[in-house]
Design an enzyme around this catalytic site. Structure first.
Site: not given
Ligand code: NAD
Ligand code: DAU
Length: 328
Positions: A144, A117-119, A148
């Site tokens: 989190y 992630t970019d975080e 990562k």
């Molecule tokens: P998600 O929470 O939707 O999915 C995570 C999955 O991992 C789930 O299916 C969960 O059951 C599984 N999991 C959790 N713990 C586990 C364990 N101990 N063993 C096996 N499986 C396990 O997450 P996502 O949004 O799909 O993110 C997937 C990946 O991408 C993560 O590594 C996250 O850091 C990265 N990522 C997410 C975003 C985003 O915007 N969502 C952006 C950049 C990177």
């Molecule tokens: O940047 C990549 C990351 O993006 C991933 O690594 C994470 O797994 C993914 O969850 C996401 O993180 P954020 O914290 O940015 O995502 P989230 O959807 O939780 O929130 C997005 C933005 O919206 C953040 O600024 C918080 C805000 N927010 C979130 C929720 C749930 C609100 O304002 N209201 C809400 O109800």
């Protein structure tokens, strides 16, 4: 090619499996997923092989890695708000799980792509002309993002010390179908579909750099195909929007007044802005996003949640009950 997808029942992993089915029919996919609250069998095509197990379980991981040519590692605890409440599963899955996988790919000399992630880079000021690049120093804010960051550094160390064949990608915020309703965009869409109001943390000025999940997954395959081993690639599609702008768009798409949202208490330590410079991925590997207009992708996502209530409805009440306890 035998591909092991960890976390393949989650949002991005399940979309990766579906994308792979459509574009790489020769790949034999096996999913390893613990089916936590975030994992959902119903996100996967019915005939995909799913092993329900823990990425930190060395025995199951060793067996599956030994039978694979490629591992794409999505499994993680992914939600910042949860990590502020209870960081322990984040350390176990994100750090110990990645370590467990690294030891297995090292033993069996299997190619790994680590999805991050970019975080890990922290955040930017709203007016900072700079964006995150591969060389930006790590500065994570939340439990989190710290876990990562730790997992990325383990991958880098295993590449350098043991010659593990791995690449890393750091992507910005994804949106699209099959995303859990705890996350920002699906939470607001499903609130609106339920006749409720969007909830903006703080003032709503925080900025995220949105990318459609299919563009992310196409980039992952591009890196697997043509990326340099040991390298990190930023993934982003120039989709910066403030949270308030996103909510206003959703209100417009669902026929509500643009100010019909609630401001709620802020997330502690809330990162202000993420922004990605994906020049390396675009120029060295020739990747281009297909979803050129965020507004179109967002409209398609609203439609996906309209069409798939049976998928998201079982998550909704428990998720809102958790937010209610936090005052959000
Ligand atoms: P998600 O929470 O939707 O999915 C995570 C999955 O991992 C789930 O299916 C969960 O059951 C599984 N999991 C959790 N713990 C586990 C364990 N101990 N063993 C096996 N499986 C396990 O997450 P996502 O949004 O799909 O993110 C997937 C990946 O991408 C993560 O590594 C996250 O850091 C990265 N990522 C997410 C975003 C985003 O915007 N969502 C952006 C950049 C990177
Ligand atoms: O940047 C990549 C990351 O993006 C991933 O690594 C994470 O797994 C993914 O969850 C996401 O993180 P954020 O914290 O940015 O995502 P989230 O959807 O939780 O929130 C997005 C933005 O919206 C953040 O600024 C918080 C805000 N927010 C979130 C929720 C749930 C609100 O304002 N209201 C809400 O109800």
């Amino acid at each position: 090619m035998r591909v092991l997808v960890t976390g393949g029942a989650g949002f991005i992993g399940a979309n990766f499996v579906r994308w792979t089915r459509a574009h790489r029919p020769e790949a034999q996919v096996v999913v390893l997923d613990a089916l936590t609250y975030a994992g959902n069998r119903a996100s996967l095509p019915g005939d995909v092989e799913l092993v329900v197990g823990d990425v930190a379980d060395a025995e199951v991981v060793d067996r599956l890695v030994a039978a694979s040519d490629l591992v794409v590692h999505f499994a993680a605890e992914s939600h910042n708000d949860n990590s502020l409440h209870d960081p322990s599963p984040f350390v176990r899955t994100n750090v110990v799980g990645t370590f467990t996988l690294l030891e297995a790919v090292r033993r069996h000399d299997v190619r790994l792509h680590h999805v991050s992630t970019d975080e890990v880079y922290g955040d930017l000021a709203l007016d900072d002309p700079d964006r995150f690049r591969e060389s930006t120093p790590y500065n994570p804010s939340s439990p989190y993002s710290a876990t990562k960051a730790g997992s990325d550094l383990l991958v880098r160390a295993w590449v350098r010390s043991f010659g593990v064949r791995a690449t890393i990608s750091n992507c910005s915020n994804n949106y699209g179908g099959y995303q859990h309703v705890e996350k920002f965009i699906p939470r607001q869409i499903t609130n609106l579909l339920d006749g409720g109001r969007p909830k903006l943390y703080g003032t709503g000025e925080n900025v995220r750099d949105w990318i459609h999940v299919d563009d992310h997954n196409a980039a992952v395959w591009t890196i697997v195909d043509r990326g340099r081993l040991g390298e990190t690639y930023m993934i982003g599609a120039d989709g910066e929007r403030s949270n308030r702008e996103v909510v206003e768009l959703l209100l417009e798409l669902t026929g509500r007044p643009r100010d019909a949202y609630d401001l709620v208490s802020d997330r502690p330590g809330h990162d202000l802005r993420y922004a990605i410079d994906a020049t390396r991925l675009r120029t060295e590997l020739g990747w281009v996003p297909e979803y050129a207009h965020f507004e179109d992708g967002l409209a398609a996502t609203v439609q996906w949640y309209r069409d798939n209530e049976a998928w998201w409805r079982p998550q909704k009440d428990a998720t809102e009950a958790k937010y209610a306890q936090l005052g959000r």
